[in-house]
Design an enzyme around this catalytic site. Structure first.
Site, short mmCIF file in Angstrom:
data_model
loop_
_atom_site.label_atom_id
_atom_site.label_comp_id
_atom_site.label_asym_id
_atom_site.label_seq_id
_atom_site.Cartn_x
_atom_site.Cartn_y
_atom_site.Cartn_z
N ASP A 98 -3.29 -10.37 9.64
CA ASP A 98 -2.21 -9.39 9.79
C ASP A 98 -1.38 -9.69 11.02
O ASP A 98 -0.31 -9.12 11.20
CB ASP A 98 -2.81 -7.98 9.93
N ASP A 107 0.82 -1.21 0.00
CA ASP A 107 0.00 0.00 0.00
C ASP A 107 0.86 1.27 0.00
O ASP A 107 1.94 1.30 0.58
CB ASP A 107 -0.85 -0.04 1.29
N CYS A 146 -6.52 -11.13 0.06
CA CYS A 146 -6.25 -10.52 1.35
C CYS A 146 -7.43 -9.65 1.72
O CYS A 146 -8.06 -9.05 0.85
CB CYS A 146 -4.97 -9.69 1.23
N TRP A 183 -4.40 -8.61 -3.60
CA TRP A 183 -5.70 -7.95 -3.75
C TRP A 183 -6.33 -7.85 -2.37
O TRP A 183 -6.75 -8.84 -1.78
CB TRP A 183 -6.57 -8.79 -4.69
N ASP A 184 -6.40 -6.62 -1.88
CA ASP A 184 -6.85 -6.38 -0.50
C ASP A 184 -8.30 -5.90 -0.49
O ASP A 184 -8.84 -5.48 -1.53
CB ASP A 184 -5.93 -5.31 0.12
C1 DGJ Z 1 -4.28 -4.87 5.16
C2 DGJ Z 1 -3.43 -6.05 4.80
O1 DGJ Z 1 -3.86 -7.18 5.50
C3 DGJ Z 1 -1.97 -5.72 5.10
O2 DGJ Z 1 -1.17 -6.84 4.82
C4 DGJ Z 1 -1.55 -4.54 4.28
O3 DGJ Z 1 -1.56 -4.86 2.91
C5 DGJ Z 1 -2.48 -3.37 4.55
N1 DGJ Z 1 -3.86 -3.73 4.39
C6 DGJ Z 1 -2.16 -2.22 3.63
O4 DGJ Z 1 -3.02 -1.19 3.79
#
Ligand code: DGJ
Length: 752
Positions: free
Chosen positions: A565, A378, A543, A492-493
């Site tokens: 996380d 990010d 993700c 891909w979050d």
């Molecule tokens: C949430 C994800 O789980 C993290 O690994 C990371 O990519 C953050 N978002 C970035 O904003």
């Protein structure tokens, strides 16, 4: 009231009344049994079979389709027809409890699988067996479809059972079709409705929250309904995962007992009802959550529900997991039998604070470490409202000119020069209110225009029911991957849930707002289909602010998922352990980070039990730490085939012991790797006073056991030249000598 009831009840019958009453009841019962027996002889019997198991469906005297058996296959298939003759749970007053797809509004008095308002406003539905057929997809896969229809209304339901024979997995869904004149509305439209008979039912479900995903909770089901569900829309699994273990008769055990693992393949709101009925049968209804989701079905159209996937074993959760893993690798997970890339991620190493010079240095660090790929997280995008924290920029996917003046293609090129692949993070379904996108297209955002906005991580969700938004989201991916075909990985979050569920698009097109939750997920799948059609091979990590979206429909498009996380290795032992019931190790992204002060060896050993990656500042590593990590990556390289494609045996649960132990064994049982982790901070002289029994080996083979992944300057306390029979290791076990100085021990087991 109570008194009156007693006076009116059987106790007030005279003796002669009473005996007449009993005789009549017995006669009615016998008559009922003989009618049932005669009719049973004419009924249609449909076995849904896998290599070891049978789910038996049978029509009753009125052509209702009932589920009469579930479990290990009978040795003699001709005895299937006798099953229904042994079941006297027939209560004319109480309806049918084991219907294969229980409709609402007619004879049913329990939780329905289907509830419909017909075109004329009538809310009753009946489903009668019409026909069935089987399509042989290949040697191992069959699809059975059973057509049920309402004799009054022209509503049809087809039940699909796709069986994966060798893997003992059933994938079940339903298709609801409206042949009426005019539209109907579905209030409930489940994927599957199963029923089971056992002494007791123990449900293990997995709840959680951010950083504490997949917490198991086992409960003895009592009469009534236990529901697990999600109403979050996106990031739908934040509080509850769409998976469960059902254990029959007694609580689930790893190597024995009858267990069912089940999961709904749906990346949105789900609901699973576990109802212990009046006869102590278990009724399971799984599907899309009907919460605020009444769905219309236009005349002549049909609705396909998501797949409910399940596997049964009478040999405990271990065997059931291995069945599901094999199925996932062979049939579901993208590139399930393929390879994966080790990587260095910069999220925890830099957060939003980086520029292209810094990144280029990190490429060199990744190369020095020995990983395959660098993953830029990010913070790389947005100019009007730069993405320097999580309050702004989401939605504006042009590279930030201050941080990355030469754009993404420069980074891709530089990574290539450094001899490392390049991957990139996106969160394309979301938007910060502080963004150009939000300002230009407020109507693309899911929100209630007349109410205050609610944010989850300072952001809102884009309206994927809208085809323009779908194009936009696809365009983000197309732009990145089309311009930079060398991009080797996508993360891909999806960090927000849906608040204020309201779609301007549904409003404009005069559709129902109650379609939003369902059509959002369909919109997401349309985008993912397009991404995969255009870019079929690029590995993608699923993700969602940790593990907020892990399911077997999304995993058709993704090669792996981010479990949490929380990368504290002690927590990770538990989190990864619990995911391992349902998802194979090749899909689990396990990163070594600086989240905790736990030693690097322990962190590395924990990450190795899946797909290993790093999220650390390599330049901060001491000489020994770097040396250890470089060697660990080489060791991992030699083990990864075994971990990714082998069979998992969970040996000792961290919930029941001061340690966890698990192993992977290759197909021909010539090689295995055993991971052991101490999971307590309490003092003890030794954490493994007794041996841990290994599993999955060949009792007749001889094996050498060697400790691997030792930290520089340390030596093993184990005898490296000892050879044991598989029989010894299975029956007696092996002591890996865990103690305060040896809190994680990896053993390589090699057949001689
Ligand atoms: C949430 C994800 O789980 C993290 O690994 C990371 O990519 C953050 N978002 C970035 O904003």
């Amino acid at each position: 009231m109570q008194k009156q009831f007693i006076q009116n009840g059987p106790s007030r019958l005279t003796k002669s009344h009473s005996s007449t009453f009993v005789k009549t009841a017995i006669l009615t019962f016998l008559c009922f049994i003989s009618i049932s027996l005669t009719k049973a002889a004419n009924s249609v019997i449909i076995p849904v079979e896998t290599a070891h198991n049978t789910l038996l469906l049978q029509t009753d005297a009125d052509n209702h389709l009932l589920m009469t058996y579930f479990g290990t296959k009978l040795a003699d298939a001709s005895e299937y027809k006798l099953i229904s003759t042994q079941n006297n749970q027939k209560d004319v007053n109480a309806g049918i409890f084991n219907h294969a797809f229980t409709p609402a509004g007619t004879w049913n008095l329990v939780e329905p699988a289907l509830s419909i308002t017909h075109a004329d406003g009538n809310i009753s539905t009946e489903l009668i067996y019409v026909s069935h057929k089987t399509e042989q997809v290949n040697d191992n896969v069959k699809i059975l479809s059973i057509l049920l229809a309402d004799p009054v209304y022209k509503t049809e339901v087809t039940l699909y059972f796709k069986t994966y024979i060798k893997e003992d997995v059933v994938e079940q869904w339903s298709v609801i079709r409206n042949n009426e004149k005019g539209p109907l509305n579905m209030q409930k439209y489940a994927s599957a409705n199963l029923s089971f008979i056992a002494k007791d039912y123990y449900l293990t479900h997995f709840h959680g929250g951010w950083g504490r995903e997949m917490k198991p909770e086992q409960t003895l089901l009592t009469h009534g309904i236990k529901t697990i569900d999600s109403k979050l829309g996106t990031r739908a699994n934040l509080f509850e995962h769409p998976v469960f273990i059902m254990s029959f008769d007694k609580p689930a055990a790893e190597d024995e007992g009858k267990v069912l693992l089940g999961t709904l393949a749906w990346s949105g709101n789900f609901r699973m009802d576990f109802e212990v009925d009046a006869y102590h049968n278990l009724r399971l209804i799984a599907g899309i959550n009907p919460f605020q989701s009444e769905y219309p079905l236009a005349e002549g159209t049909e609705f396909k529900t998501p797949s409910f996937i399940y596997t049964f074993s009478d040999k405990g959760t271990g065997e059931a997991s291995r069945q599901l893993h094999r199925w996932a690798r062979n049939y579901r997970l993208m590139d399930g039998n393929g390879s994966r890339l080790t990587l260095l991620n910069n999220w925890e190493a830099t957060y939003f604070d980086f520029n292209q010079e810094k990144l280029v240095k990190l490429f060199a660090d990744g190369k020095k470490l020995g990983v395959d790929l660098f993953l830029l997280d990010d913070g790389w995008f947005a100019n009007k409202y730069p993405r320097n924290d999580d309050f702004a920029g989401l939605g504006d996917w042009e590279p930030n000119v201050k941080k990355l003046p030469d754009g993404i293609s420069y980074l891709v090129k530089e990574a290539g020069k450094a001899g490392i692949k390049f991957g990139i993070w996106v969160e394309p379904e979301m938007v910060n209110p502080k963004s150009d996108l939000y300002e230009k297209h407020p109507d693309w955002v899911i929100r209630q225009t007349e109410r205050p906005e609610h944010y989850f991580r300072n952001q809102l969700v884009l309206d994927l029911t809208n085809p323009e938004v779908q194009d936009y989201v696809f365009g983000i991916m197309d732009n990145l991957l089309g311009k930079n075909p060398e991009i080797g990985f996508i993360k891909w979050d999806c960090n927000s849930v849906i608040f204020n569920a309201q779609s301007a698009y549904l409003q404009k097109t005069k559709q129902k707002q109650s379609q939003l939750y369902v059509d959002y997920v369909h919109g997401l799948y349309k985008v993912l289909e397009r991404v995969r059609a255009a870019y079929p091979v690029v590995p993608m990590m699923l993700c969602s602010g940790g593990g907020g979206r892990v399911d077997y429909e999304a995993l058709k498009y993704f090669t792996e998922y981010w479990p949490s996380d929380n990368t504290n290795p002690l927590e990770r032992v538990f989190i990864q352990w619990n995911y391992s019931y349902f998802y194979p190790a090749i899909a689990s992204c396990n990163h070594i980070t600086d989240w905790s002060k736990v030693g690097l060896k322990y962190r590395t050993d924990v990450a190795m039990m899946g797909k290993m990656g790093y999220d650390i500042v390599v330049s901060n590593l001491s000489e020994n730490e770097l040396k250890f990590s470089q060697q660990a990556l080489k060791t991992y390289d030699s083990l990864k085939d075994l971990i990714w494609h082998g069979d998992l045996y969970r040996l000792a649960s961290p919930d029941e012991n001061p340690y966890a132990s698990l192993m992977f064994v290759n197909e021909n049982k010539t090689k295995a790797v055993v991971f052991n982790y101490v999971v307590t901070n309490r003092f003890d002289v030794t954490y493994s006073p007794t041996p841990i029994r290994l599993n999955g080996l060949d009792a007749s083979k001889k094996y050498r056991i060697q400790e691997i992944n030792l930290y520089p300057g340390t030596t093993t306390t184990l005898n490296a030249s000892a050879v044991f029979s598989g029989d010894f290791l299975i029956r007696n076990g092996y002591n890996s000598e865990m103690n305060l100085l040896r809190t994680s021990v990896i053993l390589e087991v090699t057949a001689q």
